[in-house]
Motif scaffolding. Structure first.
Motif, PDB file in Angstrom:
ATOM      1  N   LEU A 124       0.870  -1.183   0.000  1.00 27.95           N
ATOM      2  CA  LEU A 124       0.000   0.000   0.000  1.00 27.95           C
ATOM      3  C   LEU A 124       0.906   1.232   0.000  1.00 27.95           C
ATOM      4  O   LEU A 124       1.980   1.211   0.618  1.00 27.95           O
ATOM      5  CB  LEU A 124      -0.866   0.040   1.259  1.00 27.95           C
ATOM      6  N   LEU A 125       0.460   2.307  -0.646  1.00 27.96           N
ATOM      7  CA  LEU A 125       1.246   3.546  -0.651  1.00 27.96           C
ATOM      8  C   LEU A 125       0.841   4.397   0.550  1.00 27.96           C
ATOM      9  O   LEU A 125      -0.313   4.809   0.672  1.00 27.96           O
ATOM     10  CB  LEU A 125       0.985   4.325  -1.941  1.00 27.96           C
ATOM     11  N   ILE A 126       1.782   4.660   1.438  1.00 28.72           N
ATOM     12  CA  ILE A 126       1.504   5.576   2.550  1.00 28.72           C
ATOM     13  C   ILE A 126       1.733   7.012   2.110  1.00 28.72           C
ATOM     14  O   ILE A 126       0.944   7.899   2.398  1.00 28.72           O
ATOM     15  CB  ILE A 126       2.384   5.235   3.783  1.00 28.72           C
ATOM     16  N   LYS A 127       2.827   7.239   1.370  1.00 32.11           N
ATOM     17  CA  LYS A 127       3.151   8.620   0.991  1.00 32.11           C
ATOM     18  C   LYS A 127       4.186   8.652  -0.121  1.00 32.11           C
ATOM     19  O   LYS A 127       5.039   7.789  -0.223  1.00 32.11           O
ATOM     20  CB  LYS A 127       3.703   9.364   2.208  1.00 32.11           C
ATOM     21  N   ARG A 128       4.109   9.698  -0.931  1.00 32.54           N
ATOM     22  CA  ARG A 128       5.045   9.938  -2.017  1.00 32.54           C
ATOM     23  C   ARG A 128       5.514  11.381  -1.872  1.00 32.54           C
ATOM     24  O   ARG A 128       4.704  12.275  -1.705  1.00 32.54           O
ATOM     25  CB  ARG A 128       4.311   9.773  -3.356  1.00 32.54           C
ATOM     26  N   ARG A 175      15.246  13.857  -4.937  1.00 39.14           N
ATOM     27  CA  ARG A 175      14.785  12.486  -5.116  1.00 39.14           C
ATOM     28  C   ARG A 175      13.325  12.352  -4.694  1.00 39.14           C
ATOM     29  O   ARG A 175      12.838  13.116  -3.859  1.00 39.14           O
ATOM     30  CB  ARG A 175      15.623  11.539  -4.256  1.00 39.14           C
ATOM     31  N   VAL A 176      12.642  11.381  -5.262  1.00 42.53           N
ATOM     32  CA  VAL A 176      11.265  11.124  -4.863  1.00 42.53           C
ATOM     33  C   VAL A 176      11.235   9.840  -4.049  1.00 42.53           C
ATOM     34  O   VAL A 176      11.732   8.795  -4.486  1.00 42.53           O
ATOM     35  CB  VAL A 176      10.343  11.012  -6.087  1.00 42.53           C
ATOM     36  N   LYS A 177      10.668   9.956  -2.855  1.00 43.23           N
ATOM     37  CA  LYS A 177      10.669   8.814  -1.946  1.00 43.23           C
ATOM     38  C   LYS A 177       9.242   8.304  -1.743  1.00 43.23           C
ATOM     39  O   LYS A 177       8.309   9.091  -1.595  1.00 43.23           O
ATOM     40  CB  LYS A 177      11.248   9.260  -0.606  1.00 43.23           C
ATOM     41  N   LEU A 178       9.106   6.974  -1.727  1.00 39.83           N
ATOM     42  CA  LEU A 178       7.823   6.346  -1.412  1.00 39.83           C
ATOM     43  C   LEU A 178       7.902   5.724  -0.028  1.00 39.83           C
ATOM     44  O   LEU A 178       8.894   5.086   0.313  1.00 39.83           O
ATOM     45  CB  LEU A 178       7.509   5.246  -2.433  1.00 39.83           C
ATOM     46  N   ILE A 179       6.845   5.924   0.755  1.00 39.62           N
ATOM     47  CA  ILE A 179       6.709   5.215   2.025  1.00 39.62           C
ATOM     48  C   ILE A 179       5.638   4.153   1.788  1.00 39.62           C
ATOM     49  O   ILE A 179       4.514   4.471   1.370  1.00 39.62           O
ATOM     50  CB  ILE A 179       6.259   6.142   3.169  1.00 39.62           C
ATOM     51  N   ARG A 198       1.338  -5.237   2.564  1.00 43.74           N
ATOM     52  CA  ARG A 198      -0.085  -5.546   2.772  1.00 43.74           C
ATOM     53  C   ARG A 198      -0.273  -6.759   3.662  1.00 43.74           C
ATOM     54  O   ARG A 198      -1.333  -6.905   4.278  1.00 43.74           O
ATOM     55  CB  ARG A 198      -0.772  -5.757   1.419  1.00 43.74           C
ATOM     56  N   LYS A 199       0.728  -7.620   3.716  1.00 43.48           N
ATOM     57  CA  LYS A 199       0.592  -8.809   4.578  1.00 43.48           C
ATOM     58  C   LYS A 199       1.172  -8.577   5.952  1.00 43.48           C
ATOM     59  O   LYS A 199       0.506  -8.741   6.968  1.00 43.48           O
ATOM     60  CB  LYS A 199       1.331  -9.992   3.936  1.00 43.48           C
ATOM     61  N   THR A 200       2.430  -8.174   5.998  1.00 43.09           N
ATOM     62  CA  THR A 200       3.125  -8.101   7.289  1.00 43.09           C
ATOM     63  C   THR A 200       2.871  -6.785   8.011  1.00 43.09           C
ATOM     64  O   THR A 200       3.093  -6.681   9.218  1.00 43.09           O
ATOM     65  CB  THR A 200       4.648  -8.217   7.082  1.00 43.09           C
ATOM     66  N   GLY A 201       2.430  -5.772   7.299  1.00 48.49           N
ATOM     67  CA  GLY A 201       2.227  -4.477   7.944  1.00 48.49           C
ATOM     68  C   GLY A 201       3.525  -3.684   8.095  1.00 48.49           C
ATOM     69  O   GLY A 201       3.513  -2.540   8.554  1.00 48.49           O
ATOM     70  N   GLU A 202       4.627  -4.270   7.697  1.00 49.93           N
ATOM     71  CA  GLU A 202       5.913  -3.577   7.824  1.00 49.93           C
ATOM     72  C   GLU A 202       5.922  -2.295   6.971  1.00 49.93           C
ATOM     73  O   GLU A 202       5.407  -2.280   5.868  1.00 49.93           O
ATOM     74  CB  GLU A 202       7.034  -4.524   7.348  1.00 49.93           C
ATOM     75  N   VAL A 203       6.531  -1.254   7.515  1.00 45.53           N
ATOM     76  CA  VAL A 203       6.642   0.010   6.786  1.00 45.53           C
ATOM     77  C   VAL A 203       8.054   0.136   6.226  1.00 45.53           C
ATOM     78  O   VAL A 203       9.025  -0.007   6.963  1.00 45.53           O
ATOM     79  CB  VAL A 203       6.334   1.207   7.705  1.00 45.53           C
ATOM     80  N   VAL A 204       8.155   0.373   4.949  1.00 46.40           N
ATOM     81  CA  VAL A 204       9.479   0.535   4.343  1.00 46.40           C
ATOM     82  C   VAL A 204       9.482   1.776   3.459  1.00 46.40           C
ATOM     83  O   VAL A 204       8.439   2.308   3.109  1.00 46.40           O
ATOM     84  CB  VAL A 204       9.876  -0.686   3.467  1.00 46.40           C
ATOM     85  N   GLN A 205      10.669   2.236   3.107  1.00 45.60           N
ATOM     86  CA  GLN A 205      10.760   3.366   2.177  1.00 45.60           C
ATOM     87  C   GLN A 205      11.575   2.938   0.975  1.00 45.60           C
ATOM     88  O   GLN A 205      12.379   2.026   1.016  1.00 45.60           O
ATOM     89  CB  GLN A 205      11.387   4.578   2.865  1.00 45.60           C
ATOM     90  N   ARG A 206      11.327   3.620  -0.135  1.00 48.00           N
ATOM     91  CA  ARG A 206      11.993   3.253  -1.373  1.00 48.00           C
ATOM     92  C   ARG A 206      12.106   4.519  -2.239  1.00 48.00           C
ATOM     93  O   ARG A 206      11.175   5.314  -2.271  1.00 48.00           O
ATOM     94  CB  ARG A 206      11.122   2.219  -2.104  1.00 48.00           C
ATOM     95  N   ASP A 229      10.514   6.083   6.816  1.00 48.96           N
ATOM     96  CA  ASP A 229       9.600   4.989   7.142  1.00 48.96           C
ATOM     97  C   ASP A 229       9.324   4.835   8.631  1.00 48.96           C
ATOM     98  O   ASP A 229       8.203   4.567   9.047  1.00 48.96           O
ATOM     99  CB  ASP A 229      10.113   3.667   6.549  1.00 48.96           C
ATOM    100  N   TRP A 230      10.360   5.021   9.467  1.00 44.60           N
ATOM    101  CA  TRP A 230      10.166   4.723  10.893  1.00 44.60           C
ATOM    102  C   TRP A 230       9.103   5.587  11.561  1.00 44.60           C
ATOM    103  O   TRP A 230       8.479   5.164  12.527  1.00 44.60           O
ATOM    104  CB  TRP A 230      11.508   4.803  11.647  1.00 44.60           C
ATOM    105  N   PHE A 231       8.888   6.810  11.040  1.00 45.63           N
ATOM    106  CA  PHE A 231       7.834   7.658  11.623  1.00 45.63           C
ATOM    107  C   PHE A 231       6.477   6.956  11.586  1.00 45.63           C
ATOM    108  O   PHE A 231       5.613   7.186  12.424  1.00 45.63           O
ATOM    109  CB  PHE A 231       7.685   8.950  10.825  1.00 45.63           C
ATOM    110  N   TRP A 232       6.269   6.186  10.539  1.00 44.61           N
ATOM    111  CA  TRP A 232       4.957   5.574  10.285  1.00 44.61           C
ATOM    112  C   TRP A 232       4.781   4.281  11.067  1.00 44.61           C
ATOM    113  O   TRP A 232       3.729   3.652  10.998  1.00 44.61           O
ATOM    114  CB  TRP A 232       4.804   5.301   8.789  1.00 44.61           C
TER     115      TRP A 232
END
Lengths: 396, 396, 396, 396
Positions: free
Chosen positions: B367-371, B378-382, B386-394, C160-163
């Protein structure tokens, strides 16, 4: 109740009709004239107008209307006004009154000779902000007016004829400078004679013959200068601002882009934002009531109240003629590259300006140049010796 | 053309009469009622009103008027409305409709039972800016509304009865919170049910019993919250602002202190500056057309157009009743110091709220939290797994 | 000259390093710690930092630095601070100090027990505007403070960690509410005890567990309330504003979107506009000097000046602890849906608040409720009978 | 680290010293020169300056300083600069560089012949807003620059010598027009040659010989015009604004009166509000960090960084000379009442301007004059026939 013939079905005809029919008003447009039958019929239907016509003289003479409102391209003002005068009808003409002072003078003489009521539809002098600000200036709130700046700037007008120098009589100067010049006059005081004009004009952006950008100064009897800035080259919407500087105060008016309505949209505004807005997403600055903010409402109120009361309105053909005379001088100045006198054959204002603001006498020895609180809290006086002219400073 | 009886000769009666008679309107106030004969007679003379009376029932029944406008202190609304309903007259009542939901409900039932036209004179929902902003919101310009803030703050009202809790029904909350609450409702959507209220109120400055400052939140079905801020403790003039935040955009409205009219005067403005302005020199912020900026013009236009068209106006007694119900909950919350439910016996809005804004699905996994664009470009995605609920950035 | 170890190479580590190295400063970052070797090395190179390390304890103990700046995610503050205290180093920790008052208290006790200098890096209390406004309030320019509003809102944080609620300790409230709360405290007066909190919080937009929107009130001894608004749901950039209302005046600060820099571009800004700006074309609102506008410069000046002068800085760990205590109460209030007491075991402010602003006694008979100039120019007094409590009005 | 001799203990000497010593900077003022021993000694003490002197040449040659900062009245710049050049010291001179282009040229030649570093202390080009705006313009954010307006207006300067035409070299034009002119140059592009000037000037208010109000236009190669407005007649504080208009966008900067800090006080601000603020009560508009907002910080950063890096600063004596040449033309224009050429003997910019923005070719037949969304939502094109020149309109 006034029964009105509107001549012209373009943007200005539409704005005028909307303003006249707005808000449970008692006045009605009963006749509309346009060149194109299809368009004119549709206009009449849309705005609930009794009759429409493609015959200019016929529309003007139509007995269903007592007042003729000229909302035509600049090159058609003269003919329409002359027909209205001949028909003995009250006539209100959009800005600029004419393409030159000579043409304006002919129109002025026609209506005065015919003895008909005449109004100059200079809407921007009638915005609620401008009216209130002019009233404050007249009450002395900012002292003697020293300088005004009136600016109208946007990316260019809506209709083709504006861009055709012969039809419009010029470019941005004649289109919008006329507003700025009359606003300046309203603040400086219409009784003070405009003496000279210095103007710069150039075609900076658009592939046209006329100037798309003009900046000038009008020097008035009594010492005030009124600055006008008219641009068809501005990006960001419509920049409509006035500034006034007086010996005792200052006024800043923003009529369009910063009026207390700010919107950010990533979705798009979903429709019309504001006249000459340039974007439909991001930060937008709509205007609450455009017709009111542009002065249409108060303008027609003054015109029709004056007509009923048998008094002249605030803006008459004479004002339009003075504005044309100032614009003529501005165009001459663009060419001569020097200050040019304003030629008004028939000056009806005051014969002589009021005295300049006198210097403040501090005591037997000194004139006061300035009094100021310093960053360290002390108050400093700058003084001029009345005999020697020497400038000194002293802490109070 | 409407023939109107105005009840009340105070500031609100005056503003209403001015708005009704303004700008070549076709409507006329033909009857005015006031308690004090001298004052009422003078009012009638000043505003060109045919008849005046100190007899409430008589004025309401006077055949010279078809519409009754109630501009009386809060404790007299009920009686006036009941008399108007009994007389079979259209009735427009100033804000707040009543001092409690119970009283409002009685009035609502009376007009509905009598079958008379009824309008709630909530002017601030009708300012040109508010109307345009609400329309933009309805068109989707800012997405789903999440939060609104409506603020009215000034140093306190003009007349003695406002400060008397029994007569007014409360303090700043009932006087001005009613505006803010209905503005919030207009933005959130009147179809959405107000569920609960949390409110703080206190008497911070004035020697009175009622609150002179109140701040609260109204939680709506569907998840939006509407914040209201009403203060009789503010210094600097009248602070009249609205903010709206949606999933796709934001709106900021400033109705009074920052509308594009700024004036500095060392001489003094030489007269009235603006309603509740606190200074006559220095930097002042007049309002162009106060009656328009406060919504009076558009309000009466809607009311009288609706009356003639046989449709309900945008603001009816039902709206006034809902506002009173929300204020009742707010007062209970001030006492209980907790969220309180809004009790509306007779909910006429939608039965259920629209679905919440769904999350943006980026791909099978995330799921997209934020762009966002970072300071380095640079453009970062948070992202959320969808399964684990883990939050990552890319980085994109 | 201070030699500084910066812990963290994210956005905040970068901003801190930029601020410390800015403008011919005499302080230098000599050590940087990061988890990722590649990134940390690059950071050290880019900013001219002598040493870098991926060993937290080692970086903290590195003798090349005397001051440790903690710019790590919230869940790592405690460990870093405890290590710095153990190493006898001055320690400055970013906001929020901790994820709970208990954690904050442990950190406070550690630095106090170790006797090391400690500073709470609450930058927004240090913006030049805020410093000047707080100073004006302390000088009495707006009288007794009645209400403050501090708002920080944008579309959500960068990393990411903020979220991740476990790592950050919450959502928008803990991330940005901490700023707003301390700004409120700075205006109200740090000597006044925060008594209770009422807070609303919800997850309105983002697919996360924590709240992405929170609004609350902090009630202070002496009667002031401080409103905080923290949103990760705002569209249009970063909304960073403060308002203060006092018995004698008002203050409005806008730190980000309306600071006197307005740009329209149809071409695109061609690069970075401002932190959290959401558009690159249309109307944009850049900030002149972002690091200064966010308070970084003045914050480090105060911290390092204080360190050298042997005095505590304006913002210490104790302040961070108080903020955490207020946020704990806010989270309890979101759950309990009622006001919650602020639990501060170790109150170090004043024992009792100053007296409330007294009512103005007009004469033997009346208290003055209000004095106001009416639209017609008259001055009206609203009075309260000191014996009977009756409210009356009188023209002056 | 730079060791600096500041010449002058007036307001400008104080501001420079504050900026140089500010915020943990590594640079120090080590010598100060002033005419009055008492005042100079006090200045040295207040700002922690090692040495003070009333001997100009001695102060300049003092080995405790490597850089000479000239903060003296305009009539003393030449002597100080010549002494510094003779002493082989880097020299930074306040604005205006000289009282005429001839004097400026002599100074320029002296420093170039001596081979010393020279900087022109034109602070307003260095405000954070201006730097960022100029950078955006250089990146193409607003397309080709068409027009700039730079305005500085206040009620008049602090010290007596400004008001003495012989000492200052003129009035408001030489005092503040120099800022506006160089700001215009910075936006238009320093590589473009200023060709001609048209200027109005008058003594409207103060009992002095020089102009207290001047407005002018500078025409640049390539077609841009830069408008400058310098007034000692403005009331309301210090009006410091810039506007830039380009083919693709616009920029508005407000440096002083509307920067996001607004305060109302009925109690009085209790001290200094902002430079040239005219009121201490009512609505006030303080500036957060005045030294930063006026560009002092970034100016000295650039100067001293450049000195250390062995590169010229952004603003050199050559820039000061060009500004003086433009002002000379402006004064000639005031007298001749016509455009006057700018005489630069030693032009170092580009030999020829870039091409004008070309017209947009729509298709084989038409050039595009304008594209616009109308109030009714339609998009209209204004077109020019490439052969016949006829202007037509077409709906898209």
């Amino acid at each position: 109740m006034a029964r009105i013939a509107v001549l012209g079905t373009g943007l200005i005809g539409m704005f005028y009709t909307m303003a006249l029919h707005a808000k449970r008003g008692r006045d009605r447009v009963s006749v509309v004239y346009g060149r194109d039958p299809e368009r004119t019929r549709a206009f009449a239907e849309k705005w609930g107008i009794e009759t429409w016509s493609t015959d200019l003289a016929g529309a003007i003479r139509d007995p269903r209307a007592d007042v003729v409102v000229v909302g035509l391209p600049n090159d058609l003002h003269r003919e329409a006004v002359l027909l209205a005068a001949a028909a003995g009808k009250a006539v209100l003409c959009t800005k600029p009154l004419a393409r030159s002072a000579a043409e304006a003078r002919e129109m002025l003489e026609a209506v005065e000779k015919a003895g008909v009521f005449h109004g100059y539809l200079e809407d921007l002098v009638y915005t609620p902000k401008t009216l209130k600000a002019v009233a404050a200036v007249r009450r002395g709130a900012i002292g003697k007016v020293l300088w005004t700046r009136s600016r109208e700037a946007h990316p260019g007008p809506h209709s083709d004829w504006f861009w055709n120098e012969e039809r419009s009589g010029g470019g941005a100067l004649v289109d919008m400078g006329c507003h700025c010049i009359e606003i300046g006059r309203a603040f400086v005081g219409k009784d003070l004679r405009p003496l000279e004009v210095m103007c710069w004009g150039a075609t900076q952006v658009h592939p046209i013959e006329a100037e798309d950008h003009a900046i000038g100064l009008v020097a008035y009897e009594g010492g005030a200068v009124a600055q006008f800035e008219a641009a068809w080259t501005f990006r960001g919407g419509m920049d409509l601002r006035d500034e006034v500087s007086g010996t005792e105060g200052s006024i800043w008016l923003n009529h369009w882009l910063r009026t207390g309505f700010e919107m950010f949209t990533s979705a798009g505004a979903g429709g019309y934002v504001a006249e000459k807005a340039e974007a439909e997403a991001g930060w937008l600055f709509p205007v609450g009531d455009e017709a009111a903010a542009l002065g249409y409402e108060e303008m027609f109120r003054d015109m029709l109240d004056a007509l009923e009361a048998g008094r002249p309105p605030t803006e008459t053909f004479y004002d339009g003629y003075v504005v044309n005379a100032i614009m003529d001088a501005a165009y001459r100045s663009i060419d001569s590259r020097a200050w040019e006198p304003v030629r008004i054959d028939d000056w009806r204002g005051a014969a002589a300006a009021g005295a300049a603001a006198g210097a403040t006498v501090l005591d037997d020895r000194y004139l006061l140049i300035k009094r100021e609180r310093m960053p360290d809290g002390r108050v400093k006086l700058i003084l001029k010796d009345r005999k020697t002219g020497e400038v000194v400073q002293r802490l109070e």
